[in-house]
Design a protein around this motif. Structure first.
Motif, mmCIF file in Angstrom:
data_model
loop_
_atom_site.group_PDB
_atom_site.id
_atom_site.type_symbol
_atom_site.label_atom_id
_atom_site.label_comp_id
_atom_site.label_asym_id
_atom_site.label_seq_id
_atom_site.Cartn_x
_atom_site.Cartn_y
_atom_site.Cartn_z
ATOM 1 N N THR A 1 0.837 -1.210 0.000
ATOM 2 C CA THR A 1 0.000 0.000 0.000
ATOM 3 C C THR A 1 0.865 1.250 0.000
ATOM 4 O OG1 THR A 1 -1.848 -1.090 1.127
ATOM 5 C CG2 THR A 1 -1.746 1.301 1.288
ATOM 6 N N SER A 2 1.936 1.235 0.780
ATOM 7 C CA SER A 2 2.849 2.380 0.817
ATOM 8 C C SER A 2 3.461 2.636 -0.552
ATOM 9 C CB SER A 2 3.951 2.124 1.856
ATOM 10 O OG SER A 2 4.818 3.228 1.932
ATOM 11 N N ARG A 3 3.866 1.559 -1.241
ATOM 12 C CA ARG A 3 4.445 1.707 -2.574
ATOM 13 C C ARG A 3 3.406 2.182 -3.587
ATOM 14 N NH1 ARG A 3 8.611 -3.337 -3.758
ATOM 15 N NH2 ARG A 3 10.062 -2.911 -2.033
ATOM 16 N N LEU A 4 2.195 1.657 -3.472
ATOM 17 C CA LEU A 4 1.124 2.070 -4.377
ATOM 18 C C LEU A 4 0.832 3.556 -4.229
ATOM 19 C CD1 LEU A 4 -1.214 1.639 -6.347
ATOM 20 C CD2 LEU A 4 -2.573 0.718 -4.455
ATOM 21 N N ILE A 5 0.737 4.028 -3.000
ATOM 22 C CA ILE A 5 0.431 5.444 -2.776
ATOM 23 C C ILE A 5 1.586 6.327 -3.224
ATOM 24 C CG2 ILE A 5 0.140 7.159 -0.939
ATOM 25 C CD1 ILE A 5 -1.825 5.257 0.378
ATOM 26 N N ASN A 6 2.813 5.920 -2.978
ATOM 27 C CA ASN A 6 3.960 6.700 -3.452
ATOM 28 C C ASN A 6 3.957 6.798 -4.973
ATOM 29 O OD1 ASN A 6 5.328 7.546 -1.122
ATOM 30 N ND2 ASN A 6 6.244 5.536 -0.831
ATOM 31 N N LEU B 1 1.311 6.635 -6.932
ATOM 32 C CA LEU B 1 0.219 7.531 -7.326
ATOM 33 C C LEU B 1 0.599 8.993 -7.114
ATOM 34 C CD1 LEU B 1 -2.818 5.576 -5.815
ATOM 35 C CD2 LEU B 1 -2.193 5.737 -8.234
ATOM 36 N N CYS B 2 1.284 9.268 -6.028
ATOM 37 C CA CYS B 2 1.687 10.651 -5.736
ATOM 38 C C CYS B 2 2.695 11.166 -6.760
ATOM 39 C CB CYS B 2 2.286 10.737 -4.333
ATOM 40 S SG CYS B 2 1.082 10.508 -3.005
ATOM 41 N N ASP B 3 3.611 10.301 -7.176
ATOM 42 C CA ASP B 3 4.652 10.720 -8.117
ATOM 43 C C ASP B 3 4.185 10.691 -9.563
ATOM 44 O OD1 ASP B 3 6.435 11.112 -6.055
ATOM 45 O OD2 ASP B 3 7.307 9.101 -6.204
ATOM 46 N N SER B 4 3.345 9.725 -9.914
ATOM 47 C CA SER B 4 2.967 9.525 -11.314
ATOM 48 C C SER B 4 1.863 10.462 -11.781
ATOM 49 C CB SER B 4 2.527 8.075 -11.541
ATOM 50 O OG SER B 4 3.597 7.180 -11.263
ATOM 51 N N TYR B 5 1.264 11.181 -10.843
ATOM 52 C CA TYR B 5 0.191 12.115 -11.199
ATOM 53 C C TYR B 5 0.493 13.497 -10.621
ATOM 54 C CZ TYR B 5 -2.765 8.352 -12.949
ATOM 55 O OH TYR B 5 -3.274 7.313 -13.684
ATOM 56 N N ASP B 6 0.086 14.513 -11.376
ATOM 57 C CA ASP B 6 0.112 15.879 -10.860
ATOM 58 C C ASP B 6 -1.211 16.137 -10.146
ATOM 59 O OD1 ASP B 6 2.647 16.588 -11.830
ATOM 60 O OD2 ASP B 6 1.819 16.985 -13.827
ATOM 61 N N TRP B 7 -1.135 16.720 -8.956
ATOM 62 C CA TRP B 7 -2.324 16.975 -8.143
ATOM 63 C C TRP B 7 -2.520 18.483 -8.043
ATOM 64 C CZ3 TRP B 7 -5.133 12.794 -6.513
ATOM 65 C CH2 TRP B 7 -4.527 11.547 -6.678
ATOM 66 N N PRO B 8 -3.368 19.052 -8.922
ATOM 67 C CA PRO B 8 -3.516 20.515 -9.009
ATOM 68 C C PRO B 8 -3.981 21.141 -7.697
ATOM 69 C CG PRO B 8 -4.594 19.424 -10.858
ATOM 70 C CD PRO B 8 -4.252 18.356 -9.869
ATOM 71 N N THR B 9 -3.435 22.305 -7.418
ATOM 72 C CA THR B 9 -3.871 23.092 -6.260
ATOM 73 C C THR B 9 -4.262 24.482 -6.733
ATOM 74 O OG1 THR B 9 -1.578 23.758 -5.801
ATOM 75 C CG2 THR B 9 -2.446 21.861 -4.594
ATOM 76 N N ASN B 10 -5.291 25.041 -6.118
ATOM 77 C CA ASN B 10 -5.786 26.358 -6.458
ATOM 78 C C ASN B 10 -5.229 27.361 -5.457
ATOM 79 O OD1 ASN B 10 -7.199 28.623 -7.194
ATOM 80 N ND2 ASN B 10 -9.213 27.663 -7.188
ATOM 81 N N ASN B 11 -4.464 28.328 -5.951
ATOM 82 C CA ASN B 11 -3.870 29.322 -5.049
ATOM 83 C C ASN B 11 -4.925 30.126 -4.298
ATOM 84 O OD1 ASN B 11 -1.253 28.600 -5.748
ATOM 85 N ND2 ASN B 11 -1.180 30.049 -7.466
ATOM 86 N N ASN B 12 -6.121 30.248 -4.883
ATOM 87 C CA ASN B 12 -7.185 30.994 -4.199
ATOM 88 C C ASN B 12 -7.624 30.296 -2.914
ATOM 89 O OD1 ASN B 12 -7.247 32.951 -6.194
ATOM 90 N ND2 ASN B 12 -8.767 31.860 -7.422
ATOM 91 N N ASP B 13 -7.397 28.980 -2.827
ATOM 92 C CA ASP B 13 -7.766 28.252 -1.614
ATOM 93 C C ASP B 13 -6.885 28.646 -0.432
ATOM 94 O OD1 ASP B 13 -9.643 26.967 -3.097
ATOM 95 O OD2 ASP B 13 -8.466 25.140 -3.420
ATOM 96 N N LEU B 14 -5.725 29.241 -0.746
ATOM 97 C CA LEU B 14 -4.786 29.590 0.317
ATOM 98 C C LEU B 14 -5.034 30.983 0.857
ATOM 99 C CD1 LEU B 14 -1.529 28.219 -1.389
ATOM 100 C CD2 LEU B 14 -3.039 27.049 0.236
#
Length: 360
Positions: free
Chosen positions: A339-344, A346-359
């Motif tokens: 599970t740890s390897r799977l999540i790592n 997923l985190c590396d293989s995909y870009d996870w967009p963030t909205n600066n307005n949320d900050l």
């Protein structure tokens, strides 16, 4: 003797008496209709009214424009996208089947990674998630169940419940989900009658569109005779079960996120401390990381038997903190390492967009 009228006067030249007209009354110029002063006042009042009307019209148009702009402005898309730098990289883990899915704000699953996700495999104690759903749906959580006299007489007993002791159903659910207690599962099923309870578990699954999964017992144990069938499911159908819990059983999800809990008897006395079988929760030294940052665990369930090997269904926050990440590994040599390897991955293989307005 002739007296001249009051309003008569004598002409200076000829002395003829002339009758004069009566003097007209004096007129106050400030009260005369149509005088310049009054007209100016009316004009000023009219201009002010026109200006006020113009302001209202402009304000209305401005508000409408803002609303239209707001409606037309596209919402920020938080959906993960494949990172081209990691394209072609393969995930190598021991699990015979695995699945990683993103659940966005619309709750529609997006499969990010999978292998043999439709293969039927033993699910072991992942069974207890459906056991909890049936109990929660059909029982009053404040009802009490008295532990039977033979609770400790079978090989898979936890030996943690004393025969004749009563517990609220809510406490048995916590033991069931946190420490994966087999006795709690049998006690919950026994209240309805084992056969009725199992039938309800399978009916509930069909109602959710889980059509190939099968429950032969409420625990998830391996068969002890040829007459018994092992509980089996697929990673994709377990994803449907996870969605059902997220959407309709938040209490169950919350219980599975606890590291430990003190189980109490119906009278309020301490019975024992249930410690989570999920070492990502129970062990402070075992943190689930995403790009080096801790990933919050929202819930899940472990499962392990000789035939099923090691399973883990985990629900976590996403790297961009929007939506949920569901990972499932089945028949692994080490469910936590996989599970740890799977999540790592997923985190590396995909870009996870963030909205600066949320900050802001």
């Amino acid at each position: 003797m002739y007296t001249s009228p009051k309003n008569s006067r004598k002409h200076q030249g000829c002395g003829i008496l002339l009758e004069t007209m009566p003097e007209q009354e004096k007129i106050n110029p400030d009260t005369t209709v149509g005088t310049p002063t009054l007209r100016r006042r009316k004009i000023i009042i009219a201009l002010l009214a026109l200006f006020a009307l113009l302001v209202l019209i402009l304000a209305s148009k401005s508000f409408s424009w803002i609303e239209v702009k707001k409606d037309k402005e596209p919402e920020f898309n938080y959906t993960p996208t494949r990172n081209p730098a990691y394209s072609g990289t393969e995930l190598e883990i021991s699990a015979l089947s695995y699945l990683g899915a993103y659940l966005g704000e619309d709750d529609q699953p997006m499969i990010l990674a999978e292998k043999n996700s439709e293969d039927l495999l033993p699910m072991a104690s992942l069974t207890k998630l459906m056991t909890a759903i049936v109990a929660y749906k059909n029982y009053d959580m404040e009802e009490k169940i008295t532990i039977g006299p033979k609770v400790n007489d079978w090989p898979d007993s936890s030996k943690r419940f004393i025969p004749g002791t009563s517990f609220k159903i809510s406490e048995l659910l916590r033991a069931l989900l946190i420490e994966s207690n087999n006795d709690a599962a049998m006690a919950l099923a026994g209240k309805m009658g084992l056969n009725n309870f199992l039938a309800t578990m399978n009916e509930e699954a069909r109602g959710l569109g889980i059509i190939t999964t099968y429950y032969d017992n409420p625990v998830g144990i391996d068969p002890t005779s040829k007459k018994e069938i092992i509980n089996y499911s697929t990673a994709k159908e377990l994803l449907i079960l996870a969605q059902e819990i997220i959407n309709n059983y938040p209490e169950i999800l919350e219980i599975t996120s606890l590291a430990q809990y003190d189980i109490k008897t119906a009278s309020g006395g301490f019975n024992h401390t249930a410690v989570s079988t999920d070492k990502f929760l129970a062990d402070a030294n075992e943190k689930l990381l995403c790009q080096g940052e801790p990933l919050k665990i929202l819930g899940g369930k472990t499962g392990s038997t000789d035939l099923s090997k090691k399973n883990l269904l985990l629900i976590t926050e996403t790297p961009n903190k929007v939506g949920r990440l569901v990972t499932i590994v089945l028949s692994a040599n080490d469910n936590f390492e996989d599970t740890s390897r799977l999540i790592n991955w997923l985190c590396d293989s995909y870009d996870w967009p963030t909205n600066n307005n949320d900050l802001i």
